[in-house]
Design an enzyme around this catalytic site. Sequence first.
Site, PDB file in Angstrom:
ATOM      1  N   ILE A 155       5.150  -1.739   0.514  1.00  0.00           N
ATOM      2  CA  ILE A 155       6.604  -1.577   0.618  1.00  0.00           C
ATOM      3  C   ILE A 155       7.075  -1.488  -0.828  1.00  0.00           C
ATOM      4  CG2 ILE A 155       8.783  -2.588   1.364  1.00  0.00           C
ATOM      5  CD1 ILE A 155       7.331  -3.997   3.577  1.00  0.00           C
ATOM      6  N   PRO A 156       7.361  -0.286  -1.309  1.00  0.00           N
ATOM      7  CA  PRO A 156       7.404  -0.030  -2.761  1.00  0.00           C
ATOM      8  C   PRO A 156       8.694  -0.476  -3.443  1.00  0.00           C
ATOM      9  CG  PRO A 156       7.826   1.997  -1.576  1.00  0.00           C
ATOM     10  CD  PRO A 156       7.522   0.954  -0.528  1.00  0.00           C
ATOM     11  N   CYS A 157       8.879  -1.787  -3.556  1.00  0.00           N
ATOM     12  CA  CYS A 157      10.063  -2.289  -4.253  1.00  0.00           C
ATOM     13  C   CYS A 157      10.046  -1.916  -5.733  1.00  0.00           C
ATOM     14  CB  CYS A 157      10.180  -3.804  -4.068  1.00  0.00           C
ATOM     15  SG  CYS A 157       8.682  -4.724  -4.474  1.00  0.00           S
ATOM     16  N   HIS A 158       8.861  -1.593  -6.270  1.00  0.00           N
ATOM     17  CA  HIS A 158       8.782  -1.181  -7.676  1.00  0.00           C
ATOM     18  C   HIS A 158       9.462   0.159  -7.922  1.00  0.00           C
ATOM     19  CE1 HIS A 158       5.243   0.437  -5.556  1.00  0.00           C
ATOM     20  NE2 HIS A 158       5.359   1.474  -6.362  1.00  0.00           N
TER      21      HIS A 158
END
Length: 288
Positions: free
Chosen positions: A245-248
């Site tokens: 889950i690409p919070c970056h």
Amino acid sequence: MTDAVPYHYALIGRALKIIDEAGPGLSLDDLAARLNMSPAHFQRTFSQWVGVSPKRYQQYLTLDLAKRLLAERFTTLDTALNTGLSGPGRLHDLFVTWEAMSPGDYARGGEGLTIFWGWFESPFGPALVMGTDRGICGIGFAAETGEEAALEDLVSRWPKARFVEDPMMLRPWVLAAFGAGPGQNADAPLYLIGAPFQIKVWEALLAIPSGHVTTYSEIAGAIGHPKAVRAVGTAVGRNPISLLIPCHRAIRRDGALGGYHWGLPVKRAILAWETAREDARPDMRTGT
């Protein structure tokens, strides 16, 4: 994992850290020597796993990457969400499916839930992976925080759950999550454990393609709460399944990286890694 896979995870992880700390002046010969490899062998291995040569990767780190991505690869989430890029199904390079825990189950703090966990090597340092029988529910990176703090952090998310150390149970999903070599895709099911608002934010994050970014305000608008930018930022920071889950990929409107729960050096390395691989996608075999 096979012997070769953790070896390469650890090797690339050390190489990324050395490149980040040394800056653009580090030569291929010096880098290879620090890793006890010949320059030619290291160049081939690094290019195979990252998608570009060490020199090209250094350029990604030294460029103002976030601002470049904001200008060139900004993802409008309204469009992405409306075209079916979120929700169950194939996402980006992995076959990722996800389901969410019911709000009632979440409110019970994981009571009655068994969560398996284990430590694994990753290109971004030691990775703590957690999962239920339905899929991965947590990924944390310990390069900046330390392993003990990372474990305490994820365990505290579900205080009433039963935790069982069992890396072999998670192994197939971990290989899929981190990519067991170029071109090898596999199922990586996710089990989202969070409040309804958090899950909406995480769903929006899943719609951001690899090598692209969006902003916190864009996420807020996409989920129908345009004024809730601060709350969105908090939900992004509480995302338990890092990388997948690409919070970056969420940054500030001015191009600043913003925060990252597992440390800004990790966020910067992941963004550079993804952008390099995306740029190299037409021909992953070259070393240029």
